[in-house]
Design a protein around this motif. Structure first.
Motif, PDB file in Angstrom:
ATOM      1  N   LEU A 171       0.832  -1.205   0.000  1.00  0.00           N
ATOM      2  CA  LEU A 171       0.000   0.000   0.000  1.00  0.00           C
ATOM      3  C   LEU A 171       0.869   1.258   0.000  1.00  0.00           C
ATOM      4  O   LEU A 171       0.618   2.202  -0.766  1.00  0.00           O
ATOM      5  N   GLU A 172       1.887   1.284   0.841  1.00  0.00           N
ATOM      6  CA  GLU A 172       2.763   2.448   0.901  1.00  0.00           C
ATOM      7  C   GLU A 172       3.516   2.636  -0.408  1.00  0.00           C
ATOM      8  O   GLU A 172       3.679   3.761  -0.902  1.00  0.00           O
ATOM      9  N   ALA A 173       3.983   1.542  -0.990  1.00  0.00           N
ATOM     10  CA  ALA A 173       4.719   1.636  -2.260  1.00  0.00           C
ATOM     11  C   ALA A 173       3.817   2.158  -3.377  1.00  0.00           C
ATOM     12  O   ALA A 173       4.237   2.974  -4.199  1.00  0.00           O
ATOM     13  N   LEU A 174       2.565   1.705  -3.405  1.00  0.00           N
ATOM     14  CA  LEU A 174       1.636   2.149  -4.444  1.00  0.00           C
ATOM     15  C   LEU A 174       1.323   3.637  -4.299  1.00  0.00           C
ATOM     16  O   LEU A 174       1.299   4.380  -5.287  1.00  0.00           O
ATOM     17  N   ILE A 175       1.095   4.097  -3.068  1.00  0.00           N
ATOM     18  CA  ILE A 175       0.754   5.501  -2.842  1.00  0.00           C
ATOM     19  C   ILE A 175       1.939   6.411  -3.143  1.00  0.00           C
ATOM     20  O   ILE A 175       1.780   7.497  -3.712  1.00  0.00           O
ATOM     21  N   ALA A 176       3.135   5.940  -2.774  1.00  0.00           N
ATOM     22  CA  ALA A 176       4.334   6.742  -3.022  1.00  0.00           C
ATOM     23  C   ALA A 176       4.748   6.707  -4.487  1.00  0.00           C
ATOM     24  O   ALA A 176       5.454   7.606  -4.957  1.00  0.00           O
ATOM     25  N   GLY A 177       4.334   5.662  -5.206  1.00  0.00           N
ATOM     26  CA  GLY A 177       4.724   5.547  -6.614  1.00  0.00           C
ATOM     27  C   GLY A 177       6.172   5.162  -6.793  1.00  0.00           C
ATOM     28  O   GLY A 177       6.788   5.444  -7.823  1.00  0.00           O
ATOM     29  N   THR A 178       6.745   4.521  -5.782  1.00  0.00           N
ATOM     30  CA  THR A 178       8.144   4.114  -5.847  1.00  0.00           C
ATOM     31  C   THR A 178       8.233   2.596  -5.736  1.00  0.00           C
ATOM     32  O   THR A 178       7.225   1.902  -5.601  1.00  0.00           O
ATOM     33  N   ARG A 207     -11.263   9.271  -9.263  1.00  0.00           N
ATOM     34  CA  ARG A 207     -11.620   8.739 -10.581  1.00  0.00           C
ATOM     35  C   ARG A 207     -10.919   7.396 -10.767  1.00  0.00           C
ATOM     36  O   ARG A 207     -10.066   7.015  -9.977  1.00  0.00           O
ATOM     37  N   SER A 208     -11.269   6.669 -11.814  1.00  0.00           N
ATOM     38  CA  SER A 208     -10.551   5.430 -12.133  1.00  0.00           C
ATOM     39  C   SER A 208      -9.360   5.765 -13.023  1.00  0.00           C
ATOM     40  O   SER A 208      -9.439   6.640 -13.890  1.00  0.00           O
ATOM     41  N   HIS A 209      -8.255   5.080 -12.769  1.00  0.00           N
ATOM     42  CA  HIS A 209      -7.021   5.331 -13.511  1.00  0.00           C
ATOM     43  C   HIS A 209      -6.450   4.008 -13.993  1.00  0.00           C
ATOM     44  O   HIS A 209      -6.535   2.983 -13.306  1.00  0.00           O
ATOM     45  N   LEU A 210      -5.808   4.039 -15.138  1.00  0.00           N
ATOM     46  CA  LEU A 210      -5.242   2.836 -15.744  1.00  0.00           C
ATOM     47  C   LEU A 210      -3.838   2.581 -15.209  1.00  0.00           C
ATOM     48  O   LEU A 210      -2.975   3.458 -15.259  1.00  0.00           O
ATOM     49  N   GLY A 211      -3.615   1.371 -14.700  1.00  0.00           N
ATOM     50  CA  GLY A 211      -2.285   0.963 -14.272  1.00  0.00           C
ATOM     51  C   GLY A 211      -1.980   1.317 -12.831  1.00  0.00           C
ATOM     52  O   GLY A 211      -2.439   2.332 -12.306  1.00  0.00           O
ATOM     53  N   LEU A 212      -1.176   0.480 -12.178  1.00  0.00           N
ATOM     54  CA  LEU A 212      -0.822   0.714 -10.788  1.00  0.00           C
ATOM     55  C   LEU A 212       0.072   1.928 -10.620  1.00  0.00           C
ATOM     56  O   LEU A 212       0.124   2.516  -9.528  1.00  0.00           O
ATOM     57  N   ALA A 213       0.769   2.333 -11.666  1.00  0.00           N
ATOM     58  CA  ALA A 213       1.638   3.506 -11.574  1.00  0.00           C
ATOM     59  C   ALA A 213       0.842   4.792 -11.372  1.00  0.00           C
ATOM     60  O   ALA A 213       1.404   5.818 -10.965  1.00  0.00           O
ATOM     61  N   SER A 214      -0.461   4.756 -11.649  1.00  0.00           N
ATOM     62  CA  SER A 214      -1.291   5.955 -11.509  1.00  0.00           C
ATOM     63  C   SER A 214      -1.963   6.041 -10.138  1.00  0.00           C
ATOM     64  O   SER A 214      -2.714   6.973  -9.877  1.00  0.00           O
ATOM     65  N   ILE A 215      -1.671   5.099  -9.245  1.00  0.00           N
ATOM     66  CA  ILE A 215      -2.283   5.111  -7.914  1.00  0.00           C
ATOM     67  C   ILE A 215      -1.966   6.395  -7.151  1.00  0.00           C
ATOM     68  O   ILE A 215      -2.850   6.936  -6.462  1.00  0.00           O
TER      69      ILE A 215
END
Length: 417
Positions: free
Chosen positions: A158-165, A266-274
Motif C-alpha cells: 500500500l505504501e509503495a503504491l501511494i508513493a509511486g516508488t 476517478r478510475s485510472h489505468l495501471g498501478l503507476a497511476s495510484i
C-alpha cells in the motif's frame, strides 16, 4: 483393576473406529466435506488413528504431557489444517467427535469392568482436553505468524503504491493480493471527521466496515489497509457500471460510519497511476469535510470546488445568485436557499425535494419560480441551474472557510503551506 482387556479391545477396533470417524466427519463437519477428495481418508483418518494410539498409551502411562513428543503429530496436523483453510472451530469439532466415538466403543467393550470404563472415561476426557489445547495453540501460532506477515506485506504494498516508488516491490507483491498491473483502479479513503480522535479500535472497526462494503465483481480483489488515520482501499474498476457500483457501496459505507468522511477518486489505468488517484481521493475527503453530508464524495465534487474557489468572478457569482435569496430569506423568514439546496441535492426532482423539506411539491415549484424572479436565473433552465449550483457551492465555501489539515490546505495537486 486390570485395564489391559479394554486396551486390547480398542486396539482391535482401531480400523472400525477409523471408518466410523471418517463417516461422521463427512456427515457433521461441512468444512471437511468440502475439501478435496481423499482428504479425510489420506490425512484426517491417519491422524485419528495416531490419536487413538496416543490415548491408549495414556491409559497405562500417567506421564503423558502436552510437551511430550507424542503430541508433535497433532501440532503438525493443526498447521496443515490452517493451510488447508479449515477453521479452528471445525478442527476442535473433529476432536470432540473423536472423543464421543471412542467412548461409544468403550461402552461396547465386552470384557471391560465398570471400574475400567470409568478410568477410560477420565482418560478420554483428559486426552481430548490436552490434545485440543495443543492443536489450538499450534493453529493460532501458525495463523498469527502468517497473518502478521501478510499484513506487513499488505502495508508495504500500500505504501509503495501511494508513493509511486519501488516498482520491483510493487510488481512482486501485487500478484499476492490479486492486483492486476494493467487494469483500472480507483482509490477510496475513509478518514475520521476529527483528526487525532480516531482510536485504534475505531480504525480497526472502520477497516472491517470498508471490507464489508467494498465488493467488486467476482474474481477481483480490493487492497485495503490503515494508513495513519485513514483507511485506504484500492478498488478495481474495469467498466463504467463498476464505478457506479463503487459509488453505491461507498455511499452505504459513509452512511454506516457517521464519524468518518469518505472520498472516491476517478478510475485510472495501471498501478503507476495510484499516487494520482490517492491525491484525488484526498481532495474528495477534504470536500466531504466542507460539505458535511452523510455520503461518499467523488473527485468531481473536489474539481467543482477548485473551479469555484479559483474563479476570478467568484464574488460576482455569489452576488448574482445567492445574495438576493439570502436577503429575501432574512427579511421574510422564508426558505428559498434551503429549497434550492434540496432541489439540487435531489437531482432536480420536485417530489424528492418536497419530501426532504416536508412540504408539497407545488410549494417547491412556487419557491423555485420566486428564485427565478429574484435572481434572474431560472432553476428549470439547465444553464441557469448550473450558475445557481455554483453560487451555492461558493457560498458554502465562504461559510465553512478553507479546510485545514495539519497546517496545510489541500489542493488537487497536493498540500500547500
Amino acid at each position: 483393576m486390570s485395564i489391559a482387556p479394554l486396551v486390547d479391545y480398542l486396539r482391535g477396533q482401531s480400523s472400525q473406529i477409523g471408518d466410523l470417524l471418517a463417516q461422521r466427519y463427512r456427515e457433521e463437519i461441512v468444512e471437511y466435506r468440502s475439501l478435496p477428495e481423499g482428504f479425510i481418508d489420506q490425512d484426517v483418518a491417519p491422524t485419528a488413528a495416531n490419536n487413538l494410539e496416543t490415548m491408549l498409551q495414556a491409559l497405562t502411562d500417567d506421564s503423558a504431557d502436552p510437551d511430550n513428543n507424542r503430541f508433535d503429530v497433532f501440532r503438525d496436523s493443526a498447521v496443515r489444517r490452517f493451510h488447508q483453510g479449515v477453521p479452528m472451530q471445525a478442527l476442535l469439532h473433529a476432536y470432540r467427535l473423536w472423543g464421543h466415538t471412542v467412548w461409544e466403543q468403550v461402552l461396547k467393550a465386552p470384557r471391560a469392568t465398570p471400574e475400567a470404563r470409568l478410568a477410560a472415561a477420565g482418560k478420554i476426557m483428559q486426552h481430548v482436553d490436552v490434545v485440543s489445547t495443543v492443536v489450538a495453540q499450534a493453529y493460532l501460532e501458525e495463523s498469527s505468524g502468517v497473518i502478521q506477515d501478510r499484513e506487513i506485506l499488505r502495508r508495504d504494498l500500500l505504501e509503495a503504491l501511494i508513493a509511486g516508488t519501488a516498482a520491483q516491490r510493487i510488481e512482486r507483491l501485487s500478484g499476492k493480493f490479486g492486483l492486476v498491473a494493467d487494469a483500472k483502479h480507483a482509490v477510496v479513503i475513509m478518514r475520521h471527521r476529527r483528526l487525532g480522535y480516531a482510536e485504534p479500535s475505531s480504525l480497526r472497526e472502520s477497516l472491517r466496515t470498508v471490507r464489508a462494503h467494498l465488493h467488486p465483481d467476482a474474481g477481483q480483489s480490493v487492497l485495503t489497509g490503515v494508513r495513519d488515520e485513514e483507511i485506504v482501499a484500492i478498488y478495481p474498476v474495469q467498466a463504467r457500471d463498476h464505478l457506479d457500483t463503487l459509488r453505491q457501496q461507498a455511499n452505504a459505507m459513509a452512511r454506516e460510519s457517521p464519524d468518518y468522511h469518505v472520498g472516491v477518486s476517478r478510475s485510472h489505468l495501471g498501478l503507476a497511476s495510484i499516487p494520482t488517484a490517492y491525491l484525488e481521493a484526498q481532495n474528495a475527503v477534504q470536500t466531504a469535510a466542507a460539505g458535511n453530508e452523510s455520503r461518499a464524495y467523488i473527485y468531481s465534487d473536489a474539481l467543482l470546488d477548485r473551479i469555484v474557489r479559483e474563479c476570478t468572478l467568484r464574488n460576482t457569482l455569489i452576488e448574482d445568485t445567492l445574495t438576493p435569496l439570502q436577503q429575501y430569506d432574512t427579511e421574510h423568514d422564508s426558505n428559498l436557499v434551503a429549497t434550492l439546496r434540496a432541489y439540487i441535492a435531489s437531482a432536480f426532482n420536485l417530489t424528492r425535494a418536497s419530501a426532504s423539506l416536508v412540504v408539497q411539491p407545488n410549494t417547491v415549484r412556487y419557491r423555485l419560480h420566486r428564485i427565478a424572479e429574484l435572481t434572474g436565473h431560472d432553476p428549470f433552465s439547465a444553464e441557469d441551474v448550473i450558475l445557481l449550483s455554483l453560487g451555492l457551492r461558493a457560498t458554502d465555501q465562504d461559510a465553512g472557510g478553507e479546510t485545514i489539515s495539519g497546517g496545510a490546505t489541500w489542493y488537487l495537486d497536493g498540500p500547500r503551506k
